[in-house]
Enzyme design. Structure first.
Site, PDB file in Angstrom:
ATOM      1  N   LYS A  11      12.987 -21.657  -0.134  1.00  0.00           N
ATOM      2  CA  LYS A  11      12.352 -20.905   1.053  1.00  0.00           C
ATOM      3  C   LYS A  11      11.630 -22.001   2.250  1.00  0.00           C
ATOM      4  O   LYS A  11      11.778 -23.118   1.873  1.00  0.00           O
ATOM      5  CB  LYS A  11      11.561 -19.805   0.433  1.00  0.00           C
ATOM      6  CG  LYS A  11      12.369 -19.024  -0.382  1.00  0.00           C
ATOM      7  CD  LYS A  11      11.220 -17.774  -0.925  1.00  0.00           C
ATOM      8  CE  LYS A  11      12.104 -16.877  -1.675  1.00  0.00           C
ATOM      9  NZ  LYS A  11      10.822 -15.650  -2.480  1.00  0.00           N
ATOM     10  N   TYR A  51      18.080  -9.149   1.045  1.00  0.00           N
ATOM     11  CA  TYR A  51      17.134  -8.225   0.308  1.00  0.00           C
ATOM     12  C   TYR A  51      17.168  -6.970   0.429  1.00  0.00           C
ATOM     13  O   TYR A  51      16.081  -6.128   0.386  1.00  0.00           O
ATOM     14  CB  TYR A  51      15.761  -8.798   0.737  1.00  0.00           C
ATOM     15  CG  TYR A  51      15.249 -10.343   0.145  1.00  0.00           C
ATOM     16  CD1 TYR A  51      15.220 -10.352  -1.130  1.00  0.00           C
ATOM     17  CD2 TYR A  51      14.833 -11.305   1.051  1.00  0.00           C
ATOM     18  CE1 TYR A  51      14.646 -11.717  -1.511  1.00  0.00           C
ATOM     19  CE2 TYR A  51      14.425 -12.745   0.384  1.00  0.00           C
ATOM     20  CZ  TYR A  51      14.177 -12.591  -0.794  1.00  0.00           C
ATOM     21  OH  TYR A  51      13.682 -13.792  -1.458  1.00  0.00           O
ATOM     22  N   PHE A  59       6.249  -4.599   1.953  1.00  0.00           N
ATOM     23  CA  PHE A  59       6.220  -5.982   2.502  1.00  0.00           C
ATOM     24  C   PHE A  59       7.288  -6.442   2.951  1.00  0.00           C
ATOM     25  O   PHE A  59       7.649  -7.810   3.356  1.00  0.00           O
ATOM     26  CB  PHE A  59       5.566  -6.872   1.174  1.00  0.00           C
ATOM     27  CG  PHE A  59       6.815  -6.956   0.149  1.00  0.00           C
ATOM     28  CD1 PHE A  59       7.863  -7.598  -0.308  1.00  0.00           C
ATOM     29  CD2 PHE A  59       6.122  -5.946  -1.267  1.00  0.00           C
ATOM     30  CE1 PHE A  59       8.903  -7.357  -1.245  1.00  0.00           C
ATOM     31  CE2 PHE A  59       7.264  -5.746  -2.181  1.00  0.00           C
ATOM     32  CZ  PHE A  59       8.361  -6.557  -2.238  1.00  0.00           C
ATOM     33  N   ARG A  87      16.084 -18.465 -13.603  1.00  0.00           N
ATOM     34  CA  ARG A  87      14.954 -17.694 -13.443  1.00  0.00           C
ATOM     35  C   ARG A  87      13.767 -18.309 -14.478  1.00  0.00           C
ATOM     36  O   ARG A  87      12.567 -18.064 -13.980  1.00  0.00           O
ATOM     37  CB  ARG A  87      15.183 -16.079 -14.018  1.00  0.00           C
ATOM     38  CG  ARG A  87      16.406 -15.591 -13.167  1.00  0.00           C
ATOM     39  CD  ARG A  87      15.739 -15.072 -12.055  1.00  0.00           C
ATOM     40  NE  ARG A  87      14.884 -13.816 -12.076  1.00  0.00           N
ATOM     41  CZ  ARG A  87      14.244 -12.912 -11.106  1.00  0.00           C
ATOM     42  NH1 ARG A  87      14.681 -13.279  -9.904  1.00  0.00           N
ATOM     43  NH2 ARG A  87      13.617 -12.101 -11.327  1.00  0.00           N
ATOM     44  N   THR A  93       7.460 -13.975 -10.057  1.00  0.00           N
ATOM     45  CA  THR A  93       7.470 -13.768  -8.915  1.00  0.00           C
ATOM     46  C   THR A  93       5.948 -14.237  -8.252  1.00  0.00           C
ATOM     47  O   THR A  93       5.991 -14.794  -7.309  1.00  0.00           O
ATOM     48  CB  THR A  93       7.561 -12.567  -8.440  1.00  0.00           C
ATOM     49  OG1 THR A  93       8.798 -12.002  -9.088  1.00  0.00           O
ATOM     50  CG2 THR A  93       7.984 -12.055  -7.102  1.00  0.00           C
ATOM     51  N   ARG A 104       7.426 -22.303  -9.710  1.00  0.00           N
ATOM     52  CA  ARG A 104       6.389 -21.562  -8.940  1.00  0.00           C
ATOM     53  C   ARG A 104       5.261 -22.051  -9.641  1.00  0.00           C
ATOM     54  O   ARG A 104       3.933 -21.914  -8.846  1.00  0.00           O
ATOM     55  CB  ARG A 104       6.763 -20.054  -9.007  1.00  0.00           C
ATOM     56  CG  ARG A 104       7.695 -19.636  -7.854  1.00  0.00           C
ATOM     57  CD  ARG A 104       8.361 -18.180  -8.066  1.00  0.00           C
ATOM     58  NE  ARG A 104       9.145 -17.807  -7.299  1.00  0.00           N
ATOM     59  CZ  ARG A 104      10.105 -16.669  -7.364  1.00  0.00           C
ATOM     60  NH1 ARG A 104       9.789 -16.085  -8.718  1.00  0.00           N
ATOM     61  NH2 ARG A 104      10.767 -16.256  -6.516  1.00  0.00           N
ATOM     62  N   ASN A 114       6.290 -18.247  -2.438  1.00  0.00           N
ATOM     63  CA  ASN A 114       6.507 -18.534  -3.649  1.00  0.00           C
ATOM     64  C   ASN A 114       7.765 -19.584  -3.761  1.00  0.00           C
ATOM     65  O   ASN A 114       8.553 -19.803  -4.801  1.00  0.00           O
ATOM     66  CB  ASN A 114       6.793 -17.398  -4.448  1.00  0.00           C
ATOM     67  CG  ASN A 114       8.035 -16.381  -4.053  1.00  0.00           C
ATOM     68  OD1 ASN A 114       8.764 -16.933  -3.254  1.00  0.00           O
ATOM     69  ND2 ASN A 114       7.999 -15.280  -5.142  1.00  0.00           N
ATOM     70  N   HIS A 117      14.045 -18.932  -4.443  1.00  0.00           N
ATOM     71  CA  HIS A 117      14.818 -17.693  -4.705  1.00  0.00           C
ATOM     72  C   HIS A 117      15.877 -18.177  -5.893  1.00  0.00           C
ATOM     73  O   HIS A 117      15.990 -19.091  -5.792  1.00  0.00           O
ATOM     74  CB  HIS A 117      15.621 -17.056  -3.822  1.00  0.00           C
ATOM     75  CG  HIS A 117      16.493 -15.983  -4.028  1.00  0.00           C
ATOM     76  ND1 HIS A 117      16.348 -14.761  -4.175  1.00  0.00           N
ATOM     77  CD2 HIS A 117      17.881 -16.068  -4.432  1.00  0.00           C
ATOM     78  CE1 HIS A 117      17.357 -14.011  -4.837  1.00  0.00           C
ATOM     79  NE2 HIS A 117      18.336 -14.812  -4.883  1.00  0.00           N
ATOM     80  N   GLU A 128      25.555 -13.042  -3.896  1.00  0.00           N
ATOM     81  CA  GLU A 128      24.611 -13.821  -3.009  1.00  0.00           C
ATOM     82  C   GLU A 128      25.419 -15.039  -2.596  1.00  0.00           C
ATOM     83  O   GLU A 128      25.393 -15.459  -1.364  1.00  0.00           O
ATOM     84  CB  GLU A 128      23.171 -13.953  -3.413  1.00  0.00           C
ATOM     85  CG  GLU A 128      22.377 -12.938  -3.825  1.00  0.00           C
ATOM     86  CD  GLU A 128      21.391 -12.844  -4.800  1.00  0.00           C
ATOM     87  OE1 GLU A 128      20.930 -13.999  -5.254  1.00  0.00           O
ATOM     88  OE2 GLU A 128      20.589 -11.781  -4.959  1.00  0.00           O
TER      89      GLU A 128
HETATM   90  P1  DAT Z   1      11.940 -12.723  -7.445  1.00  0.00           P
HETATM   91  O1  DAT Z   1      12.021 -13.522  -6.105  1.00  0.00           O
HETATM   92  O2  DAT Z   1      11.031 -13.142  -8.399  1.00  0.00           O
HETATM   93  O3  DAT Z   1      13.319 -12.204  -7.723  1.00  0.00           O
HETATM   94  P2  DAT Z   1      11.751  -9.961  -6.097  1.00  0.00           P
HETATM   95  O4  DAT Z   1      13.313  -9.914  -6.115  1.00  0.00           O
HETATM   96  O5  DAT Z   1      10.763  -8.808  -6.946  1.00  0.00           O
HETATM   97  O6  DAT Z   1      11.184 -11.372  -6.775  1.00  0.00           O
HETATM   98  O7  DAT Z   1      11.224  -9.911  -4.767  1.00  0.00           O
HETATM   99  C1  DAT Z   1      11.818 -10.820  -3.612  1.00  0.00           C
HETATM  100  C2  DAT Z   1      10.670 -11.363  -3.036  1.00  0.00           C
HETATM  101  O8  DAT Z   1       9.910 -10.479  -2.278  1.00  0.00           O
HETATM  102  C3  DAT Z   1       9.592 -12.201  -3.812  1.00  0.00           C
HETATM  103  O9  DAT Z   1       9.955 -13.773  -4.159  1.00  0.00           O
HETATM  104  C4  DAT Z   1       8.508 -12.231  -2.849  1.00  0.00           C
HETATM  105  C5  DAT Z   1       8.560 -10.964  -2.210  1.00  0.00           C
HETATM  106  N1  DAT Z   1       7.783  -9.948  -3.017  1.00  0.00           N
HETATM  107  C6  DAT Z   1       8.038  -9.497  -4.082  1.00  0.00           C
HETATM  108  N2  DAT Z   1       7.167  -8.483  -4.533  1.00  0.00           N
HETATM  109  C7  DAT Z   1       6.278  -8.678  -3.642  1.00  0.00           C
HETATM  110  C8  DAT Z   1       4.742  -8.284  -3.515  1.00  0.00           C
HETATM  111  N3  DAT Z   1       4.218  -7.157  -4.393  1.00  0.00           N
HETATM  112  N4  DAT Z   1       3.895  -8.415  -2.317  1.00  0.00           N
HETATM  113  C9  DAT Z   1       4.539  -9.324  -1.432  1.00  0.00           C
HETATM  114  N5  DAT Z   1       5.727  -9.841  -1.513  1.00  0.00           N
HETATM  115  C10 DAT Z   1       6.566  -9.653  -2.490  1.00  0.00           C
HETATM  116 MG    MG Z   2      14.696 -10.934  -6.882  1.00  0.00          MG
END
Ligand code: DAT
Ligand code: MG
Length: 151
Positions: A11, A51, A59, A87, A93, A104, A114, A117, A128
């Site tokens: 990112k 996304y 968010f 993963r 996350t 991370r 973080n 991805h 993707e």
């Molecule tokens: P990951 O990236 O671990 O697959 P995710 O798919 O649930 O997690 O979410 C995608 C991204 O969105 C994550 O890397 C950061 C952001 N995100 C997720 N949950 C969040 C939250 N509660 N507050 C802020 N950003 C969040």
């Molecule tokens: Mg994800």
């Protein structure tokens, strides 16, 4: 055991902080095969498509702003079990909950920064990679180390 593909992306914070080499290195050393790689400024529409499952989250606007705030490094990685393994290498996350030794866990402190991805299923890996790479940008090749990685 099936060969899978996963979409991994450093990112904008990871690029800005000079973590690209370190991150690529972790997947290389593990033994996965890099099949696609580019530095890329992501347009808003692509970030929203990538996304789209999170569209309803509070968010979401900040997430899109973050992902489009500077260049990202797009990667496709291939290997047996690569989706789940990536993963694990990436960690939780929320970086404060991510185990030490994970990307991370070692390199980040906040969910909103973080660093990386990784696709969450083989289906999303394919989806993707199709979204982020054009025809011809993903290479099929045979690393010489293959027989030294798997019996
Ligand atoms: P990951 O990236 O671990 O697959 P995710 O798919 O649930 O997690 O979410 C995608 C991204 O969105 C994550 O890397 C950061 C952001 N995100 C997720 N949950 C969040 C939250 N509660 N507050 C802020 N950003 C969040
Ligand atoms: Mg994800």
């Amino acid at each position: 055991d099936e060969v899978e593909e996963t979409y991994i992306m450093v990112k904008p914070d990871g690029v800005q902080r000079g973590l690209v080499g370190e991150i690529i290195s972790r997947f290389e050393k593990k033994g996965f095969k890099l099949t696609g790689l580019k530095l890329f400024q992501c347009p808003k529409e692509l970030a929203e498509e990538h996304y789209k499952d999170l569209q309803a989250k509070p968010f979401f606007p900040k997430l899109i702003q973050y992902i489009t705030s500077g260049p990202v490094v797009c990667m496709a990685w291939e290997g047996v079990g690569v989706v789940a393994s990536a993963r694990k290498l990436i960690g939780a996350t929320n970086p404060l909950q991510a185990e030490p030794g994970t990307i991370r866990g070692d390199l980040a402190v906040q969910t909103g920064r973080n660093v990386i991805h990784g696709s969450d299923s083989p289906e999303n890996g394919k989806r993707e990679i199709g979204l982020w790479f054009k025809e011809g940008e993903v290479c099929s090749w045979a690393p010489v180390q293959e027989p030294w990685l798997r019996e």
